[in-house]
Design a protein around this motif. Structure first.
Motif, PDB file in Angstrom:
ATOM      1  N   ALA A 228     -10.815 -33.704  -8.528  1.00  0.00           N
ATOM      2  CA  ALA A 228     -11.696 -33.984  -7.387  1.00  0.00           C
ATOM      3  C   ALA A 228     -11.177 -35.164  -6.580  1.00  0.00           C
ATOM      4  CB  ALA A 228     -13.120 -34.263  -7.886  1.00  0.00           C
ATOM      5  N   ALA A 229     -10.749 -36.212  -7.273  1.00  0.00           N
ATOM      6  CA  ALA A 229     -10.244 -37.399  -6.580  1.00  0.00           C
ATOM      7  C   ALA A 229      -8.934 -37.093  -5.860  1.00  0.00           C
ATOM      8  CB  ALA A 229     -10.058 -38.547  -7.563  1.00  0.00           C
ATOM      9  N   ALA A 230      -8.087 -36.268  -6.479  1.00  0.00           N
ATOM     10  CA  ALA A 230      -6.819 -35.903  -5.847  1.00  0.00           C
ATOM     11  C   ALA A 230      -7.047 -35.182  -4.528  1.00  0.00           C
ATOM     12  CB  ALA A 230      -5.995 -35.027  -6.781  1.00  0.00           C
ATOM     13  N   ALA A 231      -8.038 -34.281  -4.517  1.00  0.00           N
ATOM     14  CA  ALA A 231      -8.347 -33.548  -3.288  1.00  0.00           C
ATOM     15  C   ALA A 231      -8.841 -34.501  -2.209  1.00  0.00           C
ATOM     16  CB  ALA A 231      -9.391 -32.481  -3.574  1.00  0.00           C
ATOM     17  N   VAL A 232      -9.668 -35.470  -2.600  1.00  0.00           N
ATOM     18  CA  VAL A 232     -10.185 -36.448  -1.642  1.00  0.00           C
ATOM     19  C   VAL A 232      -9.061 -37.333  -1.118  1.00  0.00           C
ATOM     20  CG1 VAL A 232     -11.678 -38.467  -1.372  1.00  0.00           C
ATOM     21  CG2 VAL A 232     -12.515 -36.451  -2.598  1.00  0.00           C
ATOM     22  N   PHE A 233      -8.196 -37.779  -2.026  1.00  0.00           N
ATOM     23  CA  PHE A 233      -7.098 -38.664  -1.609  1.00  0.00           C
ATOM     24  C   PHE A 233      -6.168 -37.955  -0.636  1.00  0.00           C
ATOM     25  CE2 PHE A 233      -2.972 -40.616  -1.762  1.00  0.00           C
ATOM     26  CZ  PHE A 233      -3.261 -41.965  -1.720  1.00  0.00           C
ATOM     27  N   ASP A 234      -5.798 -36.716  -0.955  1.00  0.00           N
ATOM     28  CA  ASP A 234      -4.913 -35.979  -0.053  1.00  0.00           C
ATOM     29  C   ASP A 234      -5.561 -35.747   1.311  1.00  0.00           C
ATOM     30  OD1 ASP A 234      -2.958 -35.919  -1.955  1.00  0.00           O
ATOM     31  OD2 ASP A 234      -3.094 -33.785  -2.386  1.00  0.00           O
ATOM     32  N   GLN A 235      -6.860 -35.490   1.294  1.00  0.00           N
ATOM     33  CA  GLN A 235      -7.572 -35.331   2.565  1.00  0.00           C
ATOM     34  C   GLN A 235      -7.528 -36.634   3.354  1.00  0.00           C
ATOM     35  OE1 GLN A 235     -11.844 -34.658   2.330  1.00  0.00           O
ATOM     36  NE2 GLN A 235     -11.820 -33.442   4.198  1.00  0.00           N
ATOM     37  N   GLY A 236      -7.644 -37.756   2.648  1.00  0.00           N
ATOM     38  CA  GLY A 236      -7.537 -39.054   3.309  1.00  0.00           C
ATOM     39  C   GLY A 236      -6.160 -39.269   3.925  1.00  0.00           C
ATOM     40  N   THR A 237      -5.111 -38.798   3.241  1.00  0.00           N
ATOM     41  CA  THR A 237      -3.759 -38.885   3.793  1.00  0.00           C
ATOM     42  C   THR A 237      -3.646 -38.073   5.069  1.00  0.00           C
ATOM     43  OG1 THR A 237      -2.813 -39.198   1.580  1.00  0.00           O
ATOM     44  CG2 THR A 237      -1.312 -38.479   3.327  1.00  0.00           C
ATOM     45  N   ASP A 238      -4.236 -36.877   5.052  1.00  0.00           N
ATOM     46  CA  ASP A 238      -4.236 -36.047   6.258  1.00  0.00           C
ATOM     47  C   ASP A 238      -4.952 -36.756   7.407  1.00  0.00           C
ATOM     48  OD1 ASP A 238      -2.898 -34.043   4.918  1.00  0.00           O
ATOM     49  OD2 ASP A 238      -4.703 -32.853   4.511  1.00  0.00           O
ATOM     50  N   GLN A 239      -6.057 -37.432   7.091  1.00  0.00           N
ATOM     51  CA  GLN A 239      -6.805 -38.138   8.131  1.00  0.00           C
ATOM     52  C   GLN A 239      -6.011 -39.321   8.667  1.00  0.00           C
ATOM     53  OE1 GLN A 239     -10.306 -38.794   5.662  1.00  0.00           O
ATOM     54  NE2 GLN A 239     -11.497 -37.337   6.890  1.00  0.00           N
ATOM     55  N   LEU A 240      -5.336 -40.039   7.779  1.00  0.00           N
ATOM     56  CA  LEU A 240      -4.480 -41.145   8.219  1.00  0.00           C
ATOM     57  C   LEU A 240      -3.390 -40.631   9.148  1.00  0.00           C
ATOM     58  CD1 LEU A 240      -3.255 -44.012   8.140  1.00  0.00           C
ATOM     59  CD2 LEU A 240      -2.111 -43.360   5.998  1.00  0.00           C
ATOM     60  N   ASN A 241      -2.743 -39.548   8.744  1.00  0.00           N
ATOM     61  CA  ASN A 241      -1.692 -38.968   9.587  1.00  0.00           C
ATOM     62  C   ASN A 241      -2.235 -38.538  10.944  1.00  0.00           C
ATOM     63  OD1 ASN A 241       0.547 -39.216   7.867  1.00  0.00           O
ATOM     64  ND2 ASN A 241       0.033 -37.331   6.767  1.00  0.00           N
ATOM     65  N   ALA A 242      -3.436 -37.976  10.942  1.00  0.00           N
ATOM     66  CA  ALA A 242      -4.037 -37.520  12.201  1.00  0.00           C
ATOM     67  C   ALA A 242      -4.298 -38.696  13.136  1.00  0.00           C
ATOM     68  CB  ALA A 242      -5.329 -36.760  11.927  1.00  0.00           C
ATOM     69  N   VAL A 243      -4.779 -39.805  12.579  1.00  0.00           N
ATOM     70  CA  VAL A 243      -5.035 -40.997  13.397  1.00  0.00           C
ATOM     71  C   VAL A 243      -3.728 -41.532  13.965  1.00  0.00           C
ATOM     72  CG1 VAL A 243      -5.810 -43.394  13.356  1.00  0.00           C
ATOM     73  CG2 VAL A 243      -7.157 -41.637  12.199  1.00  0.00           C
ATOM     74  N   LEU A 244      -2.714 -41.671  13.105  1.00  0.00           N
ATOM     75  CA  LEU A 244      -1.424 -42.188  13.560  1.00  0.00           C
ATOM     76  C   LEU A 244      -0.786 -41.256  14.588  1.00  0.00           C
ATOM     77  CD1 LEU A 244       0.076 -43.415  10.150  1.00  0.00           C
ATOM     78  CD2 LEU A 244      -0.940 -44.817  11.959  1.00  0.00           C
ATOM     79  N   ALA A 245      -0.936 -39.949  14.356  1.00  0.00           N
ATOM     80  CA  ALA A 245      -0.360 -38.973  15.289  1.00  0.00           C
ATOM     81  C   ALA A 245      -0.987 -39.094  16.671  1.00  0.00           C
ATOM     82  CB  ALA A 245      -0.540 -37.557  14.744  1.00  0.00           C
ATOM     83  N   GLY A 246      -2.303 -39.173  16.707  1.00  0.00           N
ATOM     84  CA  GLY A 246      -2.991 -39.286  17.987  1.00  0.00           C
ATOM     85  C   GLY A 246      -2.611 -40.551  18.729  1.00  0.00           C
ATOM     86  N   LYS A 247      -2.535 -41.652  17.988  1.00  0.00           N
ATOM     87  CA  LYS A 247      -2.172 -42.924  18.604  1.00  0.00           C
ATOM     88  C   LYS A 247      -0.722 -42.913  19.089  1.00  0.00           C
ATOM     89  CE  LYS A 247      -5.345 -46.008  16.055  1.00  0.00           C
ATOM     90  NZ  LYS A 247      -5.730 -46.930  17.144  1.00  0.00           N
ATOM     91  N   ALA A 248       0.173 -42.362  18.282  1.00  0.00           N
ATOM     92  CA  ALA A 248       1.585 -42.333  18.650  1.00  0.00           C
ATOM     93  C   ALA A 248       1.800 -41.496  19.911  1.00  0.00           C
ATOM     94  CB  ALA A 248       2.416 -41.787  17.502  1.00  0.00           C
TER      95      ALA A 248
END
Length: 311
Positions: A228-248
């Motif tokens: 369960a935690a692994a799924a949440v962590f990976d989703q958090g990585t996707d969200q981080l990437n999405a934020v950085l992508a939009g800003k970049a």
């Protein structure tokens, strides 16, 4: 291969060219291809940190000559070294440092002894050395993970054994909130101030943990955290990437998504491309395979360096 077509020339055309040469006439000169000048900046994922493990545990990395002190630790060989081997690319400086923050893009002052230079400070040093300038055609970097306390989030998720991974959810949500404050635009602007003609490619982060349901998963979470935690962590990585992508992209830079290249090779998969074990500081960083088979092909396919060369 197109060689057969290229060599199918008529006898008349061949004779005409030969006649020109024999007559002393000048022939058209073929313009030489000039490789794109390339500079690498960033944090540990850009510095090839995990590529050294496990053989370099007692001597983890080397001191970057750009800093002449314990400020900048690098690894390798990595995607940057492979990129430099392309005929279309000429690496003029690798200034990435393990532990680097985006920090304050306006702060380009020298790094104190023992300190780790921010991305802006790396760029300033590269400029001072003459590696980053108006002739630079490409700059790559990964950055943002340290600003959101990536390591602490891993720790919080690893400690969370609740069924819904509520503690992990809170930690990743806080990390995403921090990501929203990372000054990507200011950092891109600082780099562009030193290298006005450069293409800037901000690279993302791979998902670290295998999750339930993947065909290659041996143990979801890799024994580090619950499924369960692994799924949440990976989703958090996707969200981080999405934020950085939009800003970049808003800042006029390219974002390179590397996560798809790592699918099926996360920690806990049958063929992981990440360090995990008695490697201490190397843990959760890509292995040499992760750089050569994950980051490198993502860079080549997205950046297309051959299109940046000049005649």
């Amino acid at each position: 291969m197109q060689f057969p077509a290229a060599f199918r020339r008529s006898a008349a055309a061949f004779a005409a060219v030969t006649g020109l040469i024999l007559a002393g006439a000048s022939t058209p000169a073929f313009a030489a291809q000039v490789p794109v000048n390339y500079v690498n900046l960033g944090d540990s994922f850009s510095s090839g940190w995990g590529a050294l493990a496990p053989t370099a545990v007692l001597n983890p990395g080397y001191l970057s000559p750009e800093y002449g002190g314990p400020a900048c630790w690098q690894g390798g060989p990595d995607d940057v070294a492979l990129f430099d081997q392309l005929q279309s690319v000429a690496l003029t400086g690798d200034y990435a440092c393990a532990g680097a923050l985006v920090g304050d893009p306006k702060s380009t002052a020298g790094v104190p002894p023992g300190g780790i230079p921010t991305i802006a400070q790396q760029a300033a040093k590269a400029s001072l050395d003459g590696a980053l300038n108006s002739t630079t055609g490409l700059v790559t970097l990964t950055a943002g993970g340290n600003d959101v306390n990536f390591g602490q989030i891993i720790g919080a998720c690893a400690a969370d054994t609740s069924a819904e991974a509520t503690g992990c959810q809170a930690a990743t949500a806080y990390g995403v909130a921090l990501a929203n404050n990372v000054d990507v635009a200011g950092t891109v602007g600082t780099i562009r101030g030193f290298a006005a003609n450069a293409k800037i490619a901000w690279l993302g982060y791979p998902r670290l943990f295998a999750t339930a349901g993947e065909s290659t998963t041996v143990i979801a979470g890799g024994g580090v955290m619950t499924a369960a935690a692994a799924a949440v962590f990976d989703q958090g990585t996707d969200q981080l990437n999405a934020v950085l992508a939009g800003k970049a992209r808003s800042a006029g830079a390219q974002f390179v998504d590397v996560a798809p290249k790592f699918n099926g090779h996360e920690i806990g998969s049958s063929a992981s491309w990440f360090n995990l074990g008695p490697y201490t500081q190397f843990n959760f960083h890509p292995t040499a395979a992760g750089y050569s088979q994950g980051y490198y092909p993502a860079m080549v396919s997205s950046i297309k360096p051959s299109q940046l060369v000049k005649s």
